[in-house]
Design a protein around this motif. Structure first.
Motif, PDB file in Angstrom:
ATOM      1  N   VAL A  65     -37.716 -25.112 -34.599  1.00 14.90           N
ATOM      2  CA  VAL A  65     -38.744 -26.049 -34.523  1.00 14.90           C
ATOM      3  C   VAL A  65     -39.647 -25.792 -33.001  1.00 14.90           C
ATOM      4  O   VAL A  65     -40.531 -25.634 -32.871  1.00 14.90           O
ATOM      5  CB  VAL A  65     -38.463 -27.241 -34.899  1.00 14.90           C
ATOM      6  CG1 VAL A  65     -39.887 -28.049 -34.436  1.00 14.90           C
ATOM      7  CG2 VAL A  65     -38.359 -27.463 -36.388  1.00 14.90           C
ATOM      8  N   PRO A  66     -38.704 -26.116 -31.910  1.00 10.97           N
ATOM      9  CA  PRO A  66     -39.374 -26.224 -30.586  1.00 10.97           C
ATOM     10  C   PRO A  66     -39.912 -24.793 -30.273  1.00 10.97           C
ATOM     11  O   PRO A  66     -41.025 -24.832 -29.796  1.00 10.97           O
ATOM     12  CB  PRO A  66     -38.255 -26.761 -29.759  1.00 10.97           C
ATOM     13  CG  PRO A  66     -37.335 -27.407 -30.434  1.00 10.97           C
ATOM     14  CD  PRO A  66     -37.131 -26.713 -31.922  1.00 10.97           C
ATOM     15  N   ALA A  67     -39.271 -23.587 -30.654  1.00 14.00           N
ATOM     16  CA  ALA A  67     -39.744 -22.400 -30.139  1.00 14.00           C
ATOM     17  C   ALA A  67     -40.804 -21.997 -30.900  1.00 14.00           C
ATOM     18  O   ALA A  67     -41.684 -21.397 -30.715  1.00 14.00           O
ATOM     19  CB  ALA A  67     -38.479 -21.464 -30.506  1.00 14.00           C
ATOM     20  N   ALA A  68     -40.839 -22.499 -32.294  1.00 15.93           N
ATOM     21  CA  ALA A  68     -42.027 -21.971 -33.070  1.00 15.93           C
ATOM     22  C   ALA A  68     -43.152 -22.661 -32.792  1.00 15.93           C
ATOM     23  O   ALA A  68     -44.299 -22.097 -32.754  1.00 15.93           O
ATOM     24  CB  ALA A  68     -41.474 -22.217 -34.646  1.00 15.93           C
ATOM     25  N   LEU A  69     -42.942 -24.094 -32.298  1.00 17.90           N
ATOM     26  CA  LEU A  69     -44.148 -24.763 -31.880  1.00 17.90           C
ATOM     27  C   LEU A  69     -44.893 -24.216 -30.652  1.00 17.90           C
ATOM     28  O   LEU A  69     -46.042 -24.026 -30.372  1.00 17.90           O
ATOM     29  CB  LEU A  69     -43.881 -26.350 -31.605  1.00 17.90           C
ATOM     30  CG  LEU A  69     -43.987 -27.201 -33.028  1.00 17.90           C
ATOM     31  CD1 LEU A  69     -43.424 -28.546 -32.655  1.00 17.90           C
ATOM     32  CD2 LEU A  69     -45.394 -27.103 -33.566  1.00 17.90           C
ATOM     33  N   GLY A  70     -43.872 -23.843 -29.753  1.00 17.53           N
ATOM     34  CA  GLY A  70     -44.368 -23.218 -28.381  1.00 17.53           C
ATOM     35  C   GLY A  70     -44.955 -21.944 -28.538  1.00 17.53           C
ATOM     36  O   GLY A  70     -46.102 -21.765 -27.979  1.00 17.53           O
ATOM     37  N   ARG A  71     -44.403 -21.167 -29.194  1.00 20.18           N
ATOM     38  CA  ARG A  71     -45.149 -19.784 -29.758  1.00 20.18           C
ATOM     39  C   ARG A  71     -46.400 -19.888 -30.222  1.00 20.18           C
ATOM     40  O   ARG A  71     -47.652 -19.380 -29.896  1.00 20.18           O
ATOM     41  CB  ARG A  71     -44.243 -19.108 -30.576  1.00 20.18           C
ATOM     42  CG  ARG A  71     -44.808 -17.746 -30.862  1.00 20.18           C
ATOM     43  CD  ARG A  71     -43.678 -17.041 -31.899  1.00 20.18           C
ATOM     44  NE  ARG A  71     -44.188 -15.780 -32.558  1.00 20.18           N
ATOM     45  CZ  ARG A  71     -44.146 -14.398 -32.077  1.00 20.18           C
ATOM     46  NH1 ARG A  71     -43.582 -14.380 -30.670  1.00 20.18           N
ATOM     47  NH2 ARG A  71     -44.551 -13.423 -32.439  1.00 20.18           N
ATOM     48  N   ALA A  72     -46.554 -21.001 -31.352  1.00 24.97           N
ATOM     49  CA  ALA A  72     -48.121 -21.142 -31.811  1.00 24.97           C
ATOM     50  C   ALA A  72     -48.908 -21.867 -30.867  1.00 24.97           C
ATOM     51  O   ALA A  72     -50.122 -21.293 -31.031  1.00 24.97           O
ATOM     52  CB  ALA A  72     -47.700 -22.300 -33.100  1.00 24.97           C
ATOM     53  N   GLN A  73     -48.519 -22.546 -29.886  1.00 23.78           N
ATOM     54  CA  GLN A  73     -49.375 -23.048 -28.935  1.00 23.78           C
ATOM     55  C   GLN A  73     -49.854 -21.926 -28.000  1.00 23.78           C
ATOM     56  O   GLN A  73     -51.150 -22.028 -27.727  1.00 23.78           O
ATOM     57  CB  GLN A  73     -48.700 -24.168 -28.060  1.00 23.78           C
ATOM     58  CG  GLN A  73     -48.474 -25.528 -28.821  1.00 23.78           C
ATOM     59  CD  GLN A  73     -47.727 -26.493 -28.241  1.00 23.78           C
ATOM     60  OE1 GLN A  73     -46.829 -26.036 -27.460  1.00 23.78           O
ATOM     61  NE2 GLN A  73     -47.289 -27.685 -28.902  1.00 23.78           N
TER      62      GLN A  73
END
Length: 837
Positions: free
Chosen positions: A567-575
């Motif tokens: 989750v953290p990496a997926a959110l960071g990449r999306a941002q």
């Protein structure tokens, strides 16, 4: 109708009817569901023709004079039920129309009743919980019981005052404080509309939350001539509205509940079997017992059942007389032939206040207005007024040539049951809602239960009970899924799809953004794809993690442990992607040359053990969904030998109950002697309940009371004012895990067979493999492939899936059937028996 209009005008009440009709008009124009109209106003023909009530007073033999007559001293009111979600719209309309300075809600005072005052004083005197409870329980739990009466009738309570100074002071202070106001709150439904500024007529009160109410309570407002209206929020109306929408074939052809037949055999069959979970007013264990006894087969029976299940009729033996007479086990007798037409529908039992009025009217020649005064005098049991009314009754009977002795016997019978009597018009309105909910459950169970679940989001015990009821009816509850679930519980074929707003930490705004992205761009392919496409202002790390824990992201690849870690990496990449895809920015070599980096792999972490996955799932759903720690014990629990937590919540104080459950929480405290005792939360398929193990029992069973342990307990229900019922444990026994090889075990050895040629639509073998791997267990999986036609079915090849062993949970079976169709999935030697393709 003319008579009623004359009466209404005579008491200056005409404008009130038009005001109420205006509220209902506004509600109906703005999509607010309105109830059938209840209370004594349902007996008014004027209310019926104006559409204030849907209950035909002529058809159901309801009396206008019970509602309004020239000799009535207190002004009556009309209770209006609006759907729970939109009641506030109507109150806001009233505030806007009549002015905020003229409209307010009404205060209500909680008073110190006999048991409550003993507990409050005991706490102030420093007495231990167990001793407070023991003294309070000596006071009989009867309606209207006072401490003075209890001291007169309970010798043990009297002797406490002589036991020691502490107990003497407890009794003395409790007697002084009994009946005083304990706290102020807002009346659940009452709204006051003043003819001008509120402060010209009544003092107002501002609560600690900022709410403004009257300082006078409801009774005092009536005494100074002000009129209140009841605007009640009824969750059942929301359920009916949503169920009708889900059950109707098109939006233009909605099912009309006002036109359903009141003699539907399927509805009465459902009620006679007591399958009343979700049915308005009839779903408690006591009501279900009464349904089994009565076996209702007419609408009149449902009206009676709503009136019967109250303390008065239960304690008087009226229920037993009613049931025996209905089924011909006791002869129906009438003390006088004139009573037969009045009491025929209730088998000679005086059940309704209206019947008391009719008896006085027919036998003694009272006008119905006079009969209402008699009814009120009997209810209040004032000796002087009763003697005056009795003389008038006997005199009237004498004019009709009824012998004095017989008239006196009839009067005494009326006086006995008048206090128990229920308002028939109120019971008829409730019976209509009971019947409508039962009709929907009988004919449209999937739509009905989905609507019930949506209305109860936030009440874990209710959701648990409804999911269990769906399981009993063989209705599959499909798990939350970011690619399929809407905000609320919804229909998916003949199954119910879990709504995303039922997941903790996931608000409606987040779900709306997710659904919008799904509708615009199709199903999400991965967690990273979801994060990239959904508006990041609407979702955050907490929302996504909750969706993963609930199983809503199971279809996005990987297992829950991997998704949770990603989750953290997926959110960071999306941002980062969102910043780079701004319309104000341009790629260095032009948009046609921009290159999107491949999605990173999910983290390489081990899957969570089954118990951890279930516990995390429970954190966000409030209950175990995909499986349950008690699943291996289901045959033992459902054997009928024991009760469940739902029965504890519905039971009276002092009831003895046994149940099997899993300990989900434990809190240790010390009693007044410094010894450890435990408060234990125990869960089963019906919900949860808190139990208490006092010091002696806790010491003997300390090891058995560990979190996660499965125990069988027997105990006594303890009900305190304004608190949920608790179970005081008396015995505790650890329960051994059933041996799967023994007969009757639910998890006997078996296999899952999947016929790929019978799949209802396209499917992905990779997605199928991922789904099976998310449910590890010890059952093999066989795929049947080869021939598609019926004639060649025997030629199919059976292939065992290598390295896949599963646990055949309800969730797994529901998901397989949702993807492949009911006919493509079979169990061998499992809970459904051996069923060959």
């Amino acid at each position: 109708l003319s008579y009623e209009l004359d009466t209404i005008c005579q008491v200056g009440y005409a404008q009130y009817f038009l005001i109420v009709r205006d509220f209902i008009d506004y509600a109906q124009r703005n999509g607010v569901a309105v109830g059938p109209g209840r209370g004594s106003a349902a007996g008014s023909l004027v209310s019926y023709v104006l559409g204030i009530t849907d209950i035909d007073p002529l058809r159901f033999d309801l009396l206008f004079e019970r509602f309004l007559n020239p000799e009535r001293i207190s002004m009556p009111d009309i209770d209006i039920d609006f759907d729970y979600e939109n009641r506030g719209k109507v109150i806001e309309y009233v505030l806007e129309k009549y002015g905020r300075e003229s409209v307010t809600q009404i205060i209500t005072f909680g008073t110190m009743a006999a048991r409550a005052v003993v507990r409050d004083v005991g706490r102030a005197l420093g007495m231990g919980y167990a001793e407070q409870d023991r003294v309070a329980k000596l006071i009989p739990g009867e309606i209207g019981m006072t401490l003075t009466r209890a001291l007169e009738t309970v010798p043990e309570l009297r002797s406490l005052a002589k036991q020691d100074e502490t107990h003497a002071k407890l009794i003395r202070c409790s007697l002084a404080l009994e009946g005083l106001a304990r706290h102020a709150s807002t009346h659940a439904a009452g709204v006051l509309i003043a003819p001008g500024k509120l402060t010209d007529y009544v003092p107002v009160y501002r609560s600690s939350k900022g709410d403004v109410t009257t300082q006078y309570d409801m009774t005092s407002l009536e005494r100074i001539g002000l009129l209140k209206m009841d605007f009640l929020g009824l969750r059942t109306l929301t359920v009916l509205r949503d169920a009708v929408r889900l059950a109707s074939p098109t939006a233009d052809a909605l099912l009309d509940l006002k036109r359903i037949p009141l003699d539907d055999p399927m509805t009465y069959a459902l009620l006679s079997k007591a399958q009343a979970v979700g049915v308005f007013q009839l779903e408690s264990s006591g009501m279900r017992d009464l349904l089994r006894k009565v076996q209702p087969d007419t609408f009149e029976d449902i009206i009676a059942i709503n009136a019967l299940f109250r303390p008065g009729p239960i304690q008087s033996g009226m229920i037993d007389d009613f049931v025996k007479r209905k089924h011909g086990k006791q002869k129906v007798t009438y003390m006088h032939p004139l009573l037969e037409p009045i009491l025929k529908n209730t088998y000679g039992v005086i059940l309704y206040q209206d019947q008391v009025m009719q008896i006085a009217n027919r036998l003694a020649g009272f006008s119905l207005a006079q009969a209402d005064i008699l009814r009120r005098a009997m209810g209040k049991k004032k000796p002087e007024e009763m003697e005056k009314q009795k003389s008038a009754f006997l005199e009237g009977c004498a004019k009709n040539r009824i012998p004095a002795k017989k008239a006196e016997e009839i009067f005494d019978l009326m006086a006995k049951f008048a206090g128990y009597g229920f308002v028939r018009s109120h019971s008829a309105a409730y019976a209509m809602l009971s019947y409508q909910t039962a009709y929907l459950k009988a004919h449209h169970p999937v739509a009905f239960l989905a609507s019930c679940m949506t209305s109860e989001v936030g009440d874990t015990d209710r959701i648990v009970a409804l999911v269990e009821e769906a399981r009993r009816l063989k209705i599959a509850i499909l798990p939350p899924d970011v690619n399929r679930s809407p905000a609320d519980f919804a229909l998916e074929g003949s199954s119910i799809r879990f709504g995303l707003t039922a997941v903790k930490n996931v608000g409606r705004g987040s779900v709306e953004a997710l659904v919008k992205a799904r509708e615009e761009g199709g199903s999400f392919r991965s967690l990273a794809d979801l994060c990239r496409r959904v508006d990041l202002r609407a979702i955050n790390k907490r929302v996504l993690e909750s969706l993963v824990l609930a199983g809503a992201c199971d279809g996005l690849g990987g297992d829950r442990a991997q998704l949770h870690g990603a989750v953290p990496a997926a959110l960071g990449r999306a941002q980062e992607w969102a910043r780079g895809s701004s319309p104000d920015q341009v790629a260095l070599f032009g948009a046609e040359h921009s290159i999107e980096a491949p999605e990173p792999s999910l983290p390489n972490v081990p899957p969570w053990p089954v118990h951890e996955r279930l516990q995390r799932e429970k954190e966000v759903l409030g209950f175990y969904f995909s499986d349950h720690p008690l699943s291996p014990y289901r045959p033992l629990i459902e054997s009928g030998r024991l009760g469940d937590t739902a029965r504890v919540r519905e039971s009276r104080d002092g009831t003895d109950i046994g149940l099997i459950g899993v300990i989900s929480a434990r809190k240790l405290i010390t009693d007044r002697n410094g010894r450890p005792m435990a408060f234990v939360t125990i869960e089963d398929f019906a919900g949860s309940v808190e139990g208490m193990a006092f010091a002696d029992l806790f010491e003997k069973n300390r090891a058995a009371l560990a979190q996660g342990a499965v125990i069988e307990v027997r105990g006594r229900v303890s009900v305190r004012e304004d608190e949920e019922p608790k179970l005081v444990f008396q015995t505790i026994r650890p329960v051994a895990t059933p041996d799967p090889s023994q007969p009757g075990s639910e998890r006997a050895e078996g296999a899952i067979h999947i016929d790929l040629t019978a799949a209802a639509g396209p499917f992905s073998l990779e997605a199928l493999r991922d789904l099976l791997n998310r449910h590890p267990g010890d059952w093999p999986v066989y795929f049947h492939v080869g021939a598609a036609s019926e004639a060649e079915r025997e030629a199919k090849t059976r292939i065992r899936a290598r390295r896949i062993l599963v646990r055949p949970s309800d969730e797994l079976l529901a998901q397989l059937r949702a993807r492949l169709g009911d006919g493509a999935v079979r169990l061998e030697n499992g809970v459904e028996g051996a069923v060959p393709f």
